[in-house]
Enzyme design. Sequence first.
Site, mmCIF file in Angstrom:
data_model
loop_
_atom_site.group_PDB
_atom_site.id
_atom_site.type_symbol
_atom_site.label_atom_id
_atom_site.label_comp_id
_atom_site.label_asym_id
_atom_site.label_seq_id
_atom_site.Cartn_x
_atom_site.Cartn_y
_atom_site.Cartn_z
ATOM 1 N N VAL A 9 -6.438 -26.104 0.168
ATOM 2 C CA VAL A 9 -5.729 -25.945 -1.264
ATOM 3 C C VAL A 9 -5.276 -24.848 -1.621
ATOM 4 C CG1 VAL A 9 -6.212 -26.206 -3.915
ATOM 5 C CG2 VAL A 9 -7.467 -27.952 -2.321
ATOM 6 N N HIS B 146 3.827 11.827 -3.806
ATOM 7 C CA HIS B 146 4.491 11.979 -5.167
ATOM 8 C C HIS B 146 5.859 11.806 -4.849
ATOM 9 C CE1 HIS B 146 5.863 13.661 -8.702
ATOM 10 N NE2 HIS B 146 6.676 14.256 -8.074
#
Length: 480
Positions: free
Chosen positions: A46, A446
């Site tokens: 599923v 960063h």
Amino acid sequence: MVVGDIIQQRNLVIIGGGPGGYTAAIRAAQLGLSVTLIEQCNMGGVCLNKGCIPSKVFTYAAGKRSEITHLREIGIGEGDDNINLQKLQSYKTKVIDSLRAGVEHLCRANKIEIIHGKATFIAVDRIGVENGHQFDIYEFKQAIIATGSSQIRPSLVKELGKRVFLSSEIFELEEVPDHLIVLGHDSVALEVASSYAAFGAKVCILMSENSGLPFDESINKELLRICKKRKINIVKDVDVDTINELDNGIIITFQKNGVHETIRGSHLFISEGRKPNVEPLGISRFGIEMTAEGFIKVDGNMQSSIPSIYAIGDVTEGPLLAVKAIKQGKVAAEAIAGGKPEADFTFLPTVAHTIPPVASVGLTEQQARDFEIDIRVSQFALGGNGYAAITGKKDGFIKVISDSTTDLVVGIHMIGDGAIEMSGSFVQLLEMAAKEEDITFPTYAHPSYNEALLEAVEGLIGQAIHVAPVRKRMQDLSTR
């Protein structure tokens, strides 16, 4: 029906080819075991064919649709805003077919025998497999039950498929509903609501009495704020009386605070209640120990009260999540092969692919207080993060909870872009019993969302760079 002439001998039989079942099969094959996998429908179960993957195709598309305003701001995408669900359905099918083919290839490469058919226990060491008119019997040394779960059809619903949908059907739509009513409060309900709202549907979520959003209270409040911002209506403490499906829509009557109310919509999605797929196996006849809810009881090695039978995934107690089934599948295979594996779900991540997504690991603030832990709490808003400013995805925050007496981090919760991917780091930190310094010491790329985690932890001790000091803010306000 044609019955096989002889009882065929097998070593390890696994019933169910979902994420837990095929993972167990491959891991067992890696360990040198001879493996037979029985699947009634499509490989991948599923999760791959009707659940996790199809739903995430939709949530991914919805996330991209929600970026259109920002993309226009940076000079991209000046065309049609409409979503073509027929094309999305084709893409979904392409993804499912590709992933299913990959699973089947891996099973073949690991020399796993795949048998298609419906399995039924006829003894504690025998399984009958029905496939059309053929019925074969297999005697095994060990078996793993990995048959998953199915959604419980609500008694108030007469029929499904036209305007009322459960989790396996809601992502089959080829047109955006005019007004989608969502009944439920779990992650799936939230994903459906945010996705179809992004596609342009009017959405209302009805939450039953004594239910609420499933995350840390701060996350829940932010979700409510964002839902309001995106014009998703949420009605809490609802007791549904009737659900009537008409040719042109849905009418739901309910009580809230003792007052009878009515809501009309074009479609209804229901996300409440699932049951383990155990009863059709017939294993209860042989005295396997089960819970009152019908789940198979297992020990730390996933072994049931019948020594030759193991169980994993949604047929066992605990959250009904693919990630749990995958881990349990590996543990069961390793235990059967003679190893000493361990499955610990203390820091099982809870996620929702909403817009923006949510990830939660460890204790919530309320849970920590209930355990009488002297805690520190810090929350860093993504609005102060450089990369969030670039992407335009500034909704949300990271919240960190630590034990003030030991500096141990006991909970990390995030709502915002990147939350799902970062949840792996949250799990690792808590599994390794990280202290505040363990997070503040390393360097972080960063600009990146990772810096928000650093600043949330720095905020625990008043060292966050991109947060104005509380005292200074109060002084500034007092001088105005």
